[in-house]
Design a protein around this motif. Structure first.
Motif, PDB file in Angstrom:
ATOM      1  N   GLU A 137      51.701  46.687  27.138  1.00 39.55           N
ATOM      2  CA  GLU A 137      51.597  45.255  26.850  1.00 39.55           C
ATOM      3  C   GLU A 137      52.921  44.586  27.178  1.00 39.55           C
ATOM      4  N   LEU A 138      52.852  43.389  27.743  1.00 39.12           N
ATOM      5  CA  LEU A 138      54.061  42.661  28.125  1.00 39.12           C
ATOM      6  C   LEU A 138      54.723  42.060  26.887  1.00 39.12           C
ATOM      7  N   THR A 139      55.840  42.648  26.493  1.00 39.59           N
ATOM      8  CA  THR A 139      56.623  42.182  25.349  1.00 39.59           C
ATOM      9  C   THR A 139      58.100  42.283  25.706  1.00 39.59           C
ATOM     10  N   ALA A 140      58.957  41.936  24.763  1.00 37.78           N
ATOM     11  CA  ALA A 140      60.398  42.030  24.999  1.00 37.78           C
ATOM     12  C   ALA A 140      60.811  43.457  25.351  1.00 37.78           C
ATOM     13  N   ASP A 141      60.107  44.446  24.786  1.00 36.25           N
ATOM     14  CA  ASP A 141      60.442  45.846  25.050  1.00 36.25           C
ATOM     15  C   ASP A 141      60.094  46.282  26.471  1.00 36.25           C
ATOM     16  N   SER A 142      59.312  45.464  27.185  1.00 40.37           N
ATOM     17  CA  SER A 142      58.892  45.844  28.537  1.00 40.37           C
ATOM     18  C   SER A 142      60.055  45.891  29.520  1.00 40.37           C
ATOM     19  N   GLY A 194      46.880  31.661  32.449  1.00 43.19           N
ATOM     20  CA  GLY A 194      47.458  32.994  32.515  1.00 43.19           C
ATOM     21  C   GLY A 194      48.848  32.974  33.118  1.00 43.19           C
ATOM     22  N   VAL A 195      49.010  32.262  34.218  1.00 39.33           N
ATOM     23  CA  VAL A 195      50.321  32.161  34.859  1.00 39.33           C
ATOM     24  C   VAL A 195      51.330  31.515  33.907  1.00 39.33           C
ATOM     25  N   SER A 196      50.916  30.431  33.222  1.00 42.64           N
ATOM     26  CA  SER A 196      51.819  29.729  32.304  1.00 42.64           C
ATOM     27  C   SER A 196      52.223  30.613  31.126  1.00 42.64           C
ATOM     28  N   TRP A 197      51.263  31.382  30.588  1.00 40.50           N
ATOM     29  CA  TRP A 197      51.576  32.229  29.439  1.00 40.50           C
ATOM     30  C   TRP A 197      52.506  33.381  29.833  1.00 40.50           C
ATOM     31  N   ILE A 198      52.265  33.951  30.994  1.00 37.34           N
ATOM     32  CA  ILE A 198      53.138  35.026  31.465  1.00 37.34           C
ATOM     33  C   ILE A 198      54.530  34.478  31.763  1.00 37.34           C
ATOM     34  N   GLU A 199      54.607  33.279  32.317  1.00 40.27           N
ATOM     35  CA  GLU A 199      55.926  32.666  32.528  1.00 40.27           C
ATOM     36  C   GLU A 199      56.659  32.505  31.197  1.00 40.27           C
ATOM     37  N   HIS A 200      55.925  32.088  30.152  1.00 39.34           N
ATOM     38  CA  HIS A 200      56.531  31.953  28.822  1.00 39.34           C
ATOM     39  C   HIS A 200      57.051  33.300  28.319  1.00 39.34           C
ATOM     40  N   LEU A 201      56.246  34.347  28.438  1.00 40.97           N
ATOM     41  CA  LEU A 201      56.663  35.666  27.954  1.00 40.97           C
ATOM     42  C   LEU A 201      57.880  36.172  28.721  1.00 40.97           C
ATOM     43  N   VAL A 202      57.873  35.986  30.025  1.00 47.02           N
ATOM     44  CA  VAL A 202      58.978  36.488  30.856  1.00 47.02           C
ATOM     45  C   VAL A 202      60.277  35.776  30.524  1.00 47.02           C
ATOM     46  N   THR A 203      60.214  34.464  30.381  1.00 42.89           N
ATOM     47  CA  THR A 203      61.441  33.711  30.145  1.00 42.89           C
ATOM     48  C   THR A 203      61.897  33.762  28.688  1.00 42.89           C
TER      49      THR A 203
END
Length: 304
Positions: free
Chosen positions: A139-144, A18-27
């Motif tokens: 949902e955490l996306t680029a639009d967030s 979960g941490v790794s996937w969220i890091e991917h989405l954020v960056t």
């Protein structure tokens, strides 16, 4: 390896995923900086730093993030999201943190992430602890970036907002500010509701809709909400709309006034009056008035 050890290892793996996937989405999607907090921390797993401008540069504005991973966090669904249970200790820690805090839930099956800002408006006291409603719409996306960036204001901005409300904001600006905060609180108390905000109408400004069971069927109920900043304005609205001729109930919310100072509810509903404050002092009064409004709606539906 024993069964208990295997379960612990599996839980740890899901948490790290979960941490790794969220890091991917954020960056990759938000194009912000992600800083894991690997040192043991009571309730913060990472810091997000907002990147903005052209060329893009770090802003120094941060968010604290609590990450929860696993299918178990999606076992308390509502029509519009999920309930995230949390302890009183965690809530006190998040609210007292030097950074604004966001809870993020990671679903390992769909690889989707949903978030909610932790504040007095989104926390619901359950008696034994607290819970926070995490909506599907967040949902955490680029639009967030549009919704998360304003939350990351520095702590020095907070007194500035209070000073602006007190000294510089006109009546319409203060009203709009409190309408937005109240909408978030109503959504936390009634997570399945929809709230319509009428930008260009003088009255009423907010309409709340939700489905309510009536016998063996679901019935849509609706009521209006008007935010006022003085008892005098509340009394004027009661005199105008307290004749009992309204089809939908009206809840008048008076900001930052004591419950003892409230004008009485008219003898002919459906007009209800309640105090409310953004710091949560009068949430019990707000909840009690909501219950009265919903009870009136349910009784009317049963008669029909």
């Amino acid at each position: 390896m024993g069964a208990a050890s295997m379960r612990v290892q599996r839980t740890h793996q899901v948490g790290r995923a979960g941490v790794s996937w969220i890091e991917h989405l954020v960056t990759a999607e938000l194009c912000w900086l992600f800083r894991p907090q690997d040192i043991a921390d009571f309730g913060i797993d990472a810091h997000l730093e907002i990147v903005d401008g052209d060329p893009a540069e770090p802003t120094g504005r941060l968010l604290g993030v609590q990450i929860k991973s696993g299918s178990s966090y999606f076992k308390a669904p509502t029509d519009s999201g999920w309930w995230f249970p949390c302890s009183a200790e965690h809530v006190a820690y998040w609210l007292g943190h030097s950074l604004p805090v966001v809870v993020m839930l990671y679903d390992p099956v769909t690889k989707r992430v949903y978030w909610q800002h932790v504040n007095d408006q989104t926390i619901v006291n359950t008696g034994k602890g607290s819970k926070i409603h995490v909506p599907k719409s967040q949902e955490l996306t680029a639009d967030s970036t549009l919704d998360l960036s304003p939350l990351a204001r520095s702590q020095s901005d907070v007194p500035a907002v209070s000073q602006w409300l007190a000294d510089n904001a006109d009546e319409l600006q203060r009203k709009a500010f409190h309408e937005l905060l109240l909408s978030a609180r109503l959504q936390a108390m009634l997570p399945d509701c929809g709230i319509l905000r009428r930008e260009w109408e003088e009255f009423p400004r907010l309409t709340v809709r939700l489905a309510s069971p009536v016998g063996s069927r679901l019935h849509s109920i609706m009521f209006d909400v008007e935010v006022v900043t003085s008892i005098f304005t509340a009394a004027v609205l009661i005199a105008k709309f307290g004749s009992g001729r309204r089809v939908a109930p009206l809840m008048i919310v008076v900001v930052d006034e004591r419950p003892d100072d409230m004008p009485p509810n008219p003898s002919a509903p459906p007009v209800f009056v309640t105090p409310w404050s953004a710091d949560g002092r009068y949430d019990e009064s707000l909840r009690s008035t909501l219950d009265s409004v919903l009870m009136w709606c349910s009784g009317r539906d049963l008669k029909e």
